[in-house]
Design a protein around this motif. Structure first.
Motif, short mmCIF file in Angstrom:
data_model
loop_
_atom_site.label_atom_id
_atom_site.label_comp_id
_atom_site.label_asym_id
_atom_site.label_seq_id
_atom_site.Cartn_x
_atom_site.Cartn_y
_atom_site.Cartn_z
N ASP A 126 0.89 -1.27 0.03
CA ASP A 126 -0.01 -0.02 -0.08
C ASP A 126 0.89 1.33 0.03
O ASP A 126 0.45 2.26 -0.45
N ASP A 127 1.99 1.24 0.51
CA ASP A 127 3.06 2.47 0.70
C ASP A 127 4.34 1.41 -0.26
O ASP A 127 5.16 0.87 0.79
N PRO A 128 4.32 1.65 -1.49
CA PRO A 128 5.51 0.84 -2.07
C PRO A 128 6.84 1.06 -1.38
O PRO A 128 7.88 0.45 -1.61
N ARG A 129 7.01 2.18 -0.90
CA ARG A 129 8.33 2.67 -0.23
C ARG A 129 8.93 1.56 0.81
O ARG A 129 9.91 1.15 0.94
N ASP A 191 11.24 -10.66 -6.25
CA ASP A 191 11.12 -10.64 -7.58
C ASP A 191 10.00 -9.61 -8.09
O ASP A 191 10.38 -9.01 -8.98
N TRP A 192 8.86 -9.80 -7.47
CA TRP A 192 7.96 -8.79 -7.62
C TRP A 192 8.22 -7.47 -7.99
O TRP A 192 8.08 -6.57 -8.73
N LEU A 193 8.95 -6.93 -6.69
CA LEU A 193 9.18 -5.44 -6.51
C LEU A 193 10.19 -5.42 -7.67
O LEU A 193 10.08 -4.20 -8.20
N HIS A 194 11.16 -6.27 -8.19
CA HIS A 194 12.14 -5.79 -9.09
C HIS A 194 11.16 -5.65 -10.38
O HIS A 194 11.77 -4.72 -11.26
N HIS A 195 10.51 -6.51 -10.74
CA HIS A 195 9.93 -6.18 -12.09
C HIS A 195 8.46 -5.38 -12.06
O HIS A 195 7.82 -4.91 -13.07
N VAL A 205 -0.70 -5.90 -7.55
CA VAL A 205 -0.74 -6.50 -6.00
C VAL A 205 -1.53 -7.55 -5.81
O VAL A 205 -1.24 -8.55 -5.19
N ASP A 206 -2.75 -7.70 -6.54
CA ASP A 206 -3.55 -8.97 -6.39
C ASP A 206 -2.77 -9.98 -7.01
O ASP A 206 -3.02 -11.19 -6.65
N LEU A 207 -2.14 -9.89 -7.99
CA LEU A 207 -1.29 -10.85 -8.63
C LEU A 207 -0.27 -11.52 -7.48
O LEU A 207 0.10 -12.76 -7.55
N LEU A 208 0.33 -10.57 -6.88
CA LEU A 208 1.15 -11.03 -5.99
C LEU A 208 0.57 -11.73 -4.87
O LEU A 208 1.31 -12.85 -4.35
N ILE A 209 -0.42 -11.44 -4.27
CA ILE A 209 -1.17 -12.09 -3.36
C ILE A 209 -1.69 -13.43 -3.93
O ILE A 209 -1.52 -14.66 -3.19
N ALA A 210 -2.09 -13.54 -4.99
CA ALA A 210 -2.26 -14.90 -5.75
C ALA A 210 -1.26 -15.73 -5.79
O ALA A 210 -1.33 -16.93 -5.44
N ASP A 211 -0.15 -15.31 -6.27
CA ASP A 211 1.28 -16.12 -6.27
C ASP A 211 1.61 -16.55 -4.99
O ASP A 211 1.85 -17.91 -4.75
N LEU A 212 1.56 -15.83 -3.93
CA LEU A 212 1.97 -16.29 -2.53
C LEU A 212 0.86 -17.35 -1.95
O LEU A 212 1.36 -18.43 -1.45
#
Length: 228
Positions: A126-129, A191-195, A205-212
């Motif tokens: 929610d805060d990418p930093r 890896d998500w953060l890098h790409h 964000v939803d894709l990352l949640i689904a991957d996890l």
């Protein structure tokens, strides 16, 4: 004959403490806490945008509108500032995922895991930093920072193990699997953060949640199949 006056007894009540000087409604302790917060906010912004190594103490102070002396009142070094920031973010994440777990404690395991993972991702995305500071910066800064990172992973592994096997005694094989799972999860986040450098698109964000969720579900299925 003149009687002498009895000696005055000392007043037993303590003298009132001098009033603490207030500036803009804040006393000294409150102003100190405010400066510390400003420094950590500035460090969050600068570490996320220009990296730990690319940020100087002077830049943090300028960004926070706090003098260099004020910085050293709170932190011995830039590394100490980063460590304090990492600890602050970690506590916030831990509190959020623990609250999420409590809220779904009576649900089936897959629902509990999904809710906790979603809360974890939102706590950093929610805060990418925050994701950049915790997952993009922490590695390789110093042995002290690495020790803290390892401690965070062990906390997360123990938390996951409690979700998998609530109320059961510790088990080394189970704990090792949980730690390896957390390592895989954190690598997926990195890896998500890098790409996805911005990390501000809801579908990302939803894709990352689904991957996890899918990754942890596969591990859990293998754990169940092998009787772990």
């Amino acid at each position: 004959m003149t009687r002498s006056k009895p000696a005055a007894r000392p007043d037993p009540s303590p003298a009132p403490a001098p009033a603490r000087r207030r500036i803009r409604g804040l006393d000294a302790d409150q102003r100190s806490a405010q400066r510390r917060s400003q420094l950590l906010d500035a460090a969050t912004e600068l570490f996320a945008t220009q990296s730990f190594s690319g940020t100087s103490i002077e830049q943090i102070c300028q960004h926070a509108f706090v003098g260099t002396k004020g910085f050293y009142d709170h932190f011995d070094s830039k590394e100490a500032c980063y460590t304090a920031l990492l600890e602050q973010i970690t506590v916030q994440i831990q509190q959020r995922v623990a609250a999420a777990a409590d809220a779904v404690a009576d649900r089936p395991l897959p629902e509990r895991i999904a809710a906790v993972l979603a809360e974890f991702v939102h706590a950093i995305a929610d805060d990418p930093r925050l994701a950049k500071v915790t997952f993009g910066e922490a590695g390789g800064i110093s042995p002290a920072v690495e020790k803290q990172r390892r401690g965070n992973r062990r906390w997360a592994a123990a938390f996951l193990d409690r979700q998998w096997s609530p109320g059961t005694p510790p088990d080394r094989a189970r704990e090792t699997l949980a730690l390896a799972t957390i390592g895989g999860m954190f690598e997926l986040v990195a890896d998500w953060l890098h790409h996805h450098d911005d990390g501000d698109e809801p579908d990302e964000v939803d894709l990352l949640i689904a991957d996890l969720i899918r990754f942890v579900a596969v591990v859990a299925a293998g754990r169940t199949a092998t009787g772990g």
